[in-house]
Design an enzyme around this catalytic site. Structure first.
Site, PDB file in Angstrom:
ATOM      1  N   SER A 138       0.808  -1.222   0.000  1.00 31.62           N
ATOM      2  CA  SER A 138       0.000   0.000   0.000  1.00 31.62           C
ATOM      3  C   SER A 138       0.839   1.269   0.000  1.00 31.62           C
ATOM      4  CB  SER A 138      -0.950   0.011   1.204  1.00 31.62           C
ATOM      5  OG  SER A 138      -0.229   0.132   2.413  1.00 31.62           O
ATOM      6  N   LYS A 175       0.918   4.200   7.003  1.00 31.95           N
ATOM      7  CA  LYS A 175       0.245   5.098   6.056  1.00 31.95           C
ATOM      8  C   LYS A 175       0.748   6.529   6.249  1.00 31.95           C
ATOM      9  CE  LYS A 175      -2.777   2.164   4.208  1.00 31.95           C
ATOM     10  NZ  LYS A 175      -2.127   0.942   4.767  1.00 31.95           N
TER      11      LYS A 175
END
Length: 219
Positions: A138, A175
């Site tokens: 990701s 993230k």
């Protein structure tokens, strides 16, 4: 010593500064904007030249896939003066490597520690407290790949745009952080993944740390 042109030395120092300040190398577009190139392709040509000379390593397919290599003992500041680097033996850290994290338990609980790494602290923008094994792709476009070891400094708060390790319920994720009021967005660096939205008034959320560097292992 590797012989570099003035422009190559400038780009190499730009890469070093980005890693020291943010923990991550710049993108081609960021290099181009900083140095006034017309396109990212011009930056790519200089990066390829640096790679051929052994000053950096390039990971194909990632916008931040640039790794510095040891060039032996000195670097130039913006005035061109040579700066001595500390002896590696004086710069070592023992960092626990965290693998999979069990639901509800502290990230540095003993059962999560897979190994201990002895590493050079000059690799990182700030002193890390542990290494986290990255799972998934990701954060690919930030140069963070599946299986990488992310150097993490424990923190209580983060600034917008920083890359963090966050716990949401029973899950731990890496993230880019963005907070607006009581709402947090955890943003991926891969268009195949969706942002994670957190409401601090209702969701179980905690910051586990700030990314301050990256290590990659090859089998």
């Amino acid at each position: 010593m590797i012989k570099l042109t003035a422009r190559q030395e400038q780009i190499l120092n730009l890469i070093r500064d980005a890693i020291e300040n943010t923990g991550f190398p710049p993108t081609r577009a960021e290099i181009a904007a900083e140095l006034g190139f017309r396109s990212a392709n011009a930056a790519e040509e200089h990066l390829q030249a640096l790679a051929r000379k052994g000053a950096i390593e390039i990971s194909p397919g990632t916008s931040r896939g640039i790794r510095l290599r040891d060039m032996g003992g000195t670097r130039s500041d913006r005035s061109g003066a040579q700066l001595s680097l500390p002896h590696p033996a004086l710069m070592q850290l023992n960092l626990p490597l965290v693998g999979r994290v069990a639901a509800g338990s502290p990230i540095l609980a003993q059962e999560h520690i897979e190994a201990t790494y002895n590493v050079d602290k000059s690799l990182f923008s700030a002193k890390p407290d542990f290494l986290l094994k990255v799972r998934g792709m990701s954060m690919r476009d930030a140069g963070i790949l599946d299986g990488d070891l992310l150097a993490v400094k424990k923190i209580d708060s983060a600034k917008n745009g920083q890359i963090v390790v966050a716990r949401l319920g029973d899950d731990v994720t890496v993230k880019r952080y963005k907070k607006t009021g009581s709402l947090i967005e955890l943003l991926p660096e891969n268009p195949d993944f969706q942002p994670i939205r957190v409401d601090l008034e209702h969701d179980d959320f905690a910051l586990e740390g700030l990314a301050v560097g990256l290590m990659r292992t090859w089998n």
